[in-house]
Design a protein around this motif. Structure first.
Motif, PDB file in Angstrom:
ATOM      1  N   ASN A   1      -9.040  -7.008   5.420  1.00 47.45           N
ATOM      2  CA  ASN A   1      -8.240  -8.096   5.984  1.00 47.45           C
ATOM      3  C   ASN A   1      -7.157  -7.549   6.911  1.00 47.45           C
ATOM      4  O   ASN A   1      -5.969  -7.604   6.607  1.00 47.45           O
ATOM      5  N   PRO A   2      -7.556  -7.004   8.061  1.00 47.03           N
ATOM      6  CA  PRO A   2      -6.573  -6.335   8.928  1.00 47.03           C
ATOM      7  C   PRO A   2      -5.483  -7.250   9.463  1.00 47.03           C
ATOM      8  O   PRO A   2      -4.344  -6.809   9.668  1.00 47.03           O
ATOM      9  N   PHE A   3      -5.789  -8.521   9.661  1.00 41.93           N
ATOM     10  CA  PHE A   3      -4.782  -9.391  10.270  1.00 41.93           C
ATOM     11  C   PHE A   3      -3.633  -9.715   9.321  1.00 41.93           C
ATOM     12  O   PHE A   3      -2.554 -10.108   9.763  1.00 41.93           O
TER      13      PHE A   3
ATOM     14  N   HIS B   1       0.289  -9.480  10.551  1.00 47.69           N
ATOM     15  CA  HIS B   1       1.237 -10.567  10.321  1.00 47.69           C
ATOM     16  C   HIS B   1       2.477 -10.090   9.557  1.00 47.69           C
ATOM     17  O   HIS B   1       3.608 -10.236  10.032  1.00 47.69           O
ATOM     18  N   SER B   2       2.258  -9.500   8.391  1.00 48.28           N
ATOM     19  CA  SER B   2       3.394  -9.141   7.537  1.00 48.28           C
ATOM     20  C   SER B   2       4.113  -7.888   8.006  1.00 48.28           C
ATOM     21  O   SER B   2       5.348  -7.853   8.053  1.00 48.28           O
ATOM     22  N   ASN B   3       3.348  -6.849   8.354  1.00 46.13           N
ATOM     23  CA  ASN B   3       3.967  -5.551   8.628  1.00 46.13           C
ATOM     24  C   ASN B   3       4.512  -5.448  10.041  1.00 46.13           C
ATOM     25  O   ASN B   3       5.578  -4.855  10.239  1.00 46.13           O
ATOM     26  N   LEU B   4       3.800  -5.986  11.023  1.00 43.71           N
ATOM     27  CA  LEU B   4       4.261  -5.873  12.405  1.00 43.71           C
ATOM     28  C   LEU B   4       5.136  -7.061  12.801  1.00 43.71           C
ATOM     29  O   LEU B   4       6.298  -6.892  13.166  1.00 43.71           O
ATOM     30  N   LYS B   5       4.586  -8.249  12.707  1.00 46.58           N
ATOM     31  CA  LYS B   5       5.369  -9.432  13.075  1.00 46.58           C
ATOM     32  C   LYS B   5       6.569  -9.616  12.141  1.00 46.58           C
ATOM     33  O   LYS B   5       7.670  -9.945  12.581  1.00 46.58           O
TER      34      LYS B   5
ATOM     35  N   VAL C   1      -4.889   7.466   9.165  1.00 50.13           N
ATOM     36  CA  VAL C   1      -6.306   7.306   8.833  1.00 50.13           C
ATOM     37  C   VAL C   1      -6.616   5.923   8.278  1.00 50.13           C
ATOM     38  O   VAL C   1      -7.738   5.666   7.853  1.00 50.13           O
ATOM     39  N   SER C   2      -5.638   5.031   8.280  1.00 50.78           N
ATOM     40  CA  SER C   2      -5.864   3.643   7.871  1.00 50.78           C
ATOM     41  C   SER C   2      -5.015   2.729   8.734  1.00 50.78           C
ATOM     42  O   SER C   2      -4.003   3.156   9.303  1.00 50.78           O
ATOM     43  N   LEU C   3      -5.417   1.468   8.811  1.00 55.14           N
ATOM     44  CA  LEU C   3      -4.611   0.495   9.547  1.00 55.14           C
ATOM     45  C   LEU C   3      -3.256   0.318   8.885  1.00 55.14           C
ATOM     46  O   LEU C   3      -2.235   0.163   9.569  1.00 55.14           O
ATOM     47  N   TYR C   4      -3.236   0.336   7.551  1.00 51.04           N
ATOM     48  CA  TYR C   4      -1.955   0.239   6.850  1.00 51.04           C
ATOM     49  C   TYR C   4      -1.000   1.325   7.331  1.00 51.04           C
ATOM     50  O   TYR C   4       0.157   1.057   7.659  1.00 51.04           O
TER      51      TYR C   4
END
Length: 337
Positions: A99-101, A105-109, A156-159
């Motif tokens: 669930n990349p989005f 939403h939470s981390n960037l926005k 190495v991850s989107l997180y």
């Protein structure tokens, strides 16, 4: 070290957020807790954490999304907030593949909304925010601790990528707007009231049920497990050391003592008094082999020095967990009751 103004703690229903809020309240601070109770894991556990805070007259809970335009700004302005501890985020390395989005939403926005609130308030004395050891990327076992002055260019991850992005956004806001900022790179936090998606927690559930546990990386991984009380010591210690205007600090908070995954499982088995049925699995996408915090910078700043060993911390977690079962279980623990 109380101040007349309340402290805004985002992610106050989270594992670290509720523990930090509890510590701040205990020393006489007023806390405004912000959380939107996402269902990434059982909301009942989050509500139970908050219930430990709401009996304190100095605590007020706001149910809301940090990424909602204007919400954080309104809270800061209306309450005269001068210190922010921003811990709200979408956690989990593996979930970022599914669930990349949620991370966008939470981390960037969400992080940008907090920075914007601090910028426009014009009176923020210190903004402390959560980063992660995952920004360091893949490292082999052994070697020396990860240092904050390393480049961190290979997530190495989107997180991990979102957390590194938050650090870069923070640097730009410190430079442009004179914000005093501290980013904290947490290393594998564990303990009572923890997150059910963490390995030690899930392993405990399955060991008690007699179910097999999946051991990724064939067990050849190591983590710098850091007990929650030690983490809170670090967060509050940094909060009290206000940086200069335009200063952006990055600081590791870890135990500085990597423990092999198989050693952690053995420690958990001893505490539970039961053996684990182990299914060895290959490394999963996004995972890293090892984490290892160099804590010399935070030690020099605050005197931070972890006190709780893994054996002590796991024992405390197991005592809490078994107590929850005896009391009828809650959320993900109910299956064991």
């Amino acid at each position: 070290m109380s101040d007349d103004s309340p402290i805004l703690v985002t992610g106050a229903a989270g594992f670290i957020g509720h523990a930090v809020s509890e510590r701040l309240l205990a020393r006489g601070e007023r806390v405004i807790g912000l959380d939107n109770f996402t269902d990434y894991y059982d909301v009942a556990l989050k509500k139970a954490r908050v219930a430990r805070l709401t009996g304190n007259v100095g605590f007020r809970l706001i149910d809301g999304d940090i990424a909602s335009p204007g919400l954080v700004s309104e809270l800061v302005e209306a309450n005269g907030v001068r210190r922010i501890v921003h811990l709200a985020a979408q956690a989990g390395v593996r979930y970022s593949i599914e669930n990349p989005f949620a991370y966008e939403h939470s981390n960037l926005k969400g992080h940008l909304a907090v920075l914007e609130a601090a910028r426009h308030a014009g009176h923020i004395e210190h903004l402390v925010y959560a980063s992660s050891s995952s920004v360091y990327g893949e490292r082999p076992l052994g070697g020396t601790g990860f240092r904050e002055d390393e480049p961190c260019t290979d997530p190495v991850s989107l997180y991990a990528a979102t957390k590194r992005s938050c650090e870069l956004m923070s640097q730009s806001y410190a430079t442009l707007y004179g914000l005093p900022l501290s980013g904290l790179r947490f290393f594998t936090v564990y303990g009572p009231w923890g997150r059910p998606d963490m390995a030690y927690y899930g392993f405990a559930q399955k060991i008690l049920l007699g179910q097999p546990i999946e051991v990724y990386g064939e067990g050849r991984m190591a983590r710098d497990f850091t007990y929650i009380d030690d983490i809170v010591d670090g967060v509050v210690g940094v909060l009290d050391k206000k940086p200069a205007a335009s200063e952006h600090r990055l600081l590791n908070i870890g135990d500085c003592n990597p423990v092999g995954l198989m050693d952690m499982i053995a420690t958990l088995e001893r505490a539970l008094g039961r053996p684990a049925i182990k299914l060895m699995r290959p490394m999963q996408p996004g995972d890293v082999t090892a984490t290892y915090a160099d804590i010399s910078a935070i030690n020099a700043l605050t005197g931070y020095s972890p006190k709780v060993s893994l054996a002590q911390g796991i024992e405390r977690f197991v005592d809490w967990y078994l107590g929850e079962i005896e009391n009828g279980g809650r959320g993900p623990m109910a299956a064991v009751a």
